[in-house]
Each structure stands twice: as structure tokens, then as C-alpha cells.
Design a protein around this motif. Structure first.
Motif: not given
Length: 434
Positions: A259-261, A318-325, A382-392, A402-404
Motif C-alpha cells: 500500500p505504501y509503494l 528507502a523508507l525515509l527519503v521521499p520521491g526516489l527515482p 497500523g495503529a500509527i497510520l490510523d491515528r494520523n489518517w486524514q480521512g481520505a 506520506l508522513s504517516c
């Protein structure tokens, strides 16, 4: 037969027999790995069918690890008492029942119960396979065969990636899992009929004399055996260290990577599954190489320490640098997976750190530590993702920004850093049994 042997004395088993017996157990281990990571490509279907969010999905996936971890110490002791044939065949039978229950589950509660049965039953696969390795192969090949074992397991994990995702484009996930239940039942029958615990049962000489590692653990009570292995410093350290490495790999490749990728890079779920499968493939190859290299150099600590350091650096990119080629993302994931394969050294390292008659118990203890990583990290992320979910949402499935993901992945990397620090305090065995 060697001319120096008397005709009346049997020889140790030839390699083709050792690999045959090992291969029967290894196929069950392959199925165990398939079950471990299958939810990674079912995230959308499971969330929609059971009407759950990321936190509940993390818990559903982690039910496998809850029972898996709980069974490790009993499994180690049972491996010493029952022998791998009885242990593996019984485990495969229960795994078949759990898989059928998961496939037919009307609610998430029943699905969780199915995952619980699967995890607890396949928990015997790795330790049982290590016992077969210990009995059927020369002692100096233990780490190398352990690496091949991890490689075999990763084949199962990879089959639960892109191939499973492609199958799900044509068949319901429930149908696929019912077929897997039937396959696992067949494996249980084959294991019961064909596996032999020791070479002497086929007329060969045992590598391990009677009364040592092959049977000495049978006289040791479960609690006494566990107390004994935790009396050695390396046990404590190697209980925690691989959890950070494997926890990172299986939390990413086994659940949240797809789901992240697929939401933060321009790629389909099938392509994302291919990438997460690549991590597992390279980890298997790394385990094969580093197990052999560790045996060759007669060094456990240095090889393990270097591998975890490189893996941590690659995971951070791989996990913390966004938008890698894409080429950089692929390279980082390949390097991270490959060097994470050094975790296979944990089992030979730990086995050599305690008396030989505790081989099964220490294997169970270390494998318990290994699985605590994903058991904790999958639901925490999973709990962190739900806690920071913006409703999308999209098609009834929650979307996380991405920040989640970066917050959740940061917890994984912190544990890996702890593993690196703790490795510095381990005591080298130089590949010699205690």
C-alpha cells in the motif's frame, strides 16, 4: 563405503538422502512463509470484506505472529522430545484446518482465529527443520544449510507476492486459501509417512552420537531448559537482535510495503508486490551467502555486524527519503533485503553459545525473538497510520499520507539501530560448539 570402515559399520548418510529428508520439511516451511506474507497483497480485499482499518488489519495479520511466538519455546522442547517427524506432520495438519477457517471466515473474528491457528501450527516448521539439519548434515554445514532453509522459505514468501496478486485478479482470495488448505493437508500426510528423525532409521550412521544433541534435550524439562539457555549472555542478545532485522523486513514486505509503494510512487499494486518480493528474494540470497561466509571465515559476530549496518543504511534511504527515482529505490531495497539476510547467522551463533543438548530449545527461543519483531511492528505501524489518517479513501479503502508511513517506518528503523548496538556486545564463538 570408505575402505577404512568395517562392512558391519554404517556410514553417515549421503548428501542426496540428507537433502531429500530436509526437502520434505522445507516444503512445509515454504508454505509457512506463504501464509506469513499473504496478507500483504490482500490488504484492500481484507479491509473491504471485513470493513476494517489499518489498525485492525495489522492485528489480523499479527494474529499469525501472536501464536507463532507463543509456540516457540514449547516447540523447541517438543522438537527435542517428539522429534521433527511427529512435530512437522502434526503442525501441517493443524495449519490446514486454520487455513480453511480463514478462507471461510464470515467475520474478522473468525478470520483472526484462523490466522491464530495457522501461526501456532506453522511455528514448528523452522525449528523442526533445524532439528533435521542438525541430525542429517555434518555439523560444519549447519549455518550453510540454515541459509538454504531461509532461501526456501523466501520462495514461499515470493509466491505470496506477485503470483498471488495475479491469481487474485482471476479468483477470490477465499478460493485460493481453500486450495492452500488442501495442499497443506497433503503435506501433513507426506511428512508423516516419509520423514525420518535420524539417519540410523534409514540404516546410516548418525552424525550426532546418542545422548548428545540428538536426544539429550529429552531429559530436560521445559522450564529448566529455558532457564538454562537464558543463563548465557548471547541468548539474551540474540533474542532481541534479529527481531529488529526481521521485524523491519516483514512489516514492510509482509504487510505495509504494497500500500505504501502503490500510493506514494507511480506504480500498480502488482508492481509494488514485485518490489516487496524482491526484498524477500534478496534476503534469501543474502542468508545463503552470509551463512556460508560465516562458516568459511569461522566468524559469526563480524559478518553479522557488518550486514546489519549496511542494511540499516539502505532501509533508511528507502523508507525515509521521499520521491526516489525508481532505480535508486530498487537499489536501496535490494541492498536492504540482501544484507538483512545476515540474520540467519543468529541460529548457528546461538546454537554454538549453549550446550549441544539444548539445540532445540535455543532454536525455539531465538525464533521466538525473531518473530516478536513483526508481531509488534505490524500492528504498531497500523495503529500509527490510523491515528494520523486524514480521512481520505478510495473504493472504500483508507489512504494514508506520506508522513504517516514515515512515522511508522521510523519505529522499525529505531529497533534495527538497537539491534546493531546490541550486536557489539555479543561474544564470538568462532564457529565452535560450546
Amino acid at each position: 563405503m570408505n575402505r577404512n570402515h568395517s562392512p558391519s559399520l554404517p556410514s553417515p548418510p549421503p548428501l542426496h538422502w540428507a537433502w531429500f529428508v530436509w526437502g520434505l520439511g522445507a516444503f512445509f516451511y515454504l508454505l509457512a512463509f506463504f501464509q506469513r506474507v499473504a496478507p500483504a497483497v490482500m490488504t484492500g480485499e481484507l479491509m473491504r470484506d471485513f470493513d476494517i482499518g489499518a489498525g485492525a488489519l495489522g492485528n489480523l495479520s499479527a494474529y499469525y505472529f501472536y501464536s507463532y511466538v507463543a509456540m516457540q519455546i514449547p516447540t523447541g522442547v517438543l522438537a527435542d522430545r517428539w522429534g521433527p517427524r511427529r512435530l512437522l506432520s502434526t503442525g501441517a495438519l493443524v495449519a490446514a484446518l486454520g487455513t480453511a477457517l480463514f478462507a471461510l471466515a464470515p467475520t474478522v473474528v473468525w478470520a483472526g482465529l484462523g490466522r491464530l491457528l495457522i501461526g501456532g501450527s506453522v511455528a514448528v516448521a523452522f525449528v523442526g527443520l533445524l532439528k533435521l539439519t542438525n541430525s542429517w548434515f555434518p555439523p560444519h554445514q549447519f549455518a550453510m544449510v540454515s541459509g538454504v532453509t531461509l532461501c526456501c522459505g523466501m520462495v514461499g514468501a515470493v509466491s505470496a507476492g506477485t503470483p498471488l496478486r495475479l491469481l487474485m485478479d482471476h479468483f477470490e482470495w477465499r478460493t485460493i486459501m481453500l486450495v492452500m488448505a488442501g495442499v497443506t493437508l497433503l503435506v501433513a500426510v507426506v511428512l508423516r509417512l516419509l520423514v525420518k528423525d535420524h539417519p540410523h532409521e534409514k540404516g546410516f550412521a548418525d552424525w550426532i552420537p546418542p545422548g548428545s544433541a540428538a536426544g539429550g534435550g529429552a531429559g530436560t524439562g521445559m522450564l529448566a531448559g529455558v532457564v538454562q539457555v537464558f543463563g548465557y549472555r548471547n541468548t539474551w542478545l540474540l533474542f532481541v537482535i534479529p527481531a529488529g532485522v526481521v521485524g523491519t523486513v516483514l512489516t514492510f514486505a509482509g504487510l505495509w510495503g504494497v500500500p505504501y509503494l502503490s500510493t506514494h510512487y507511480p506504480m500498480s499494486a502488482a508492481r509494488a508486490a514485485l518490489l516487496t518480493s524482491t526484498v524477500l528474494i534478496t534476503m534469501a540470497l543474502g542468508g545463503l551467502l552470509f551463512g556460508w561466509l560465516s562458516d568459511r571465515l569461522a566468524r559469526r559476530k563480524a559478518v553479522y555486524l557488518g550486514g546489519v549496518a549496511v542494511a540499516l543504511g539502505a532501509w533508511t534511504v528507502a523508507l525515509l527519503v521521499p520521491g526516489l527515482p525508481f532505480p535508486i529505490l530498487l537499489t536501496a531495497l535490494v541492498v536492504a533485503g540482501f544484507f538483512s539476510g545476515t540474520m540467519i547467522i543468529s541460529f548457528a551463533f546461538a546454537k554454538e553459545s549453549v550446550p549441544a543438548h539444548l539445540a532445540g530449545t535455543i532454536s525455539g527461543v531465538i525464533n521466538m525473538g525473531v518473530m516478536i519483531g513483526p508481531m509488534v511492528l505490524q500492528p504498531v505501524v497500523g495503529a500509527i497510520l490510523d491515528r494520523n489518517w486524514q480521512g481520505a479513501t478510495a473504493d472504500g479503502i483508507r489512504l494514508y499520507d506520506l508522513s504517516c508511513y514515515q512515522t511508522g517506518f521510523g519505529i522499525m528503523l529505531a529497533w534495527m539501530l538497537l539491534s546493531l548496538v546490541l550486536l557489539a556486545f555479543t561474544r564470538e564463538t568462532n564457529c565452535r560448539q560450546f
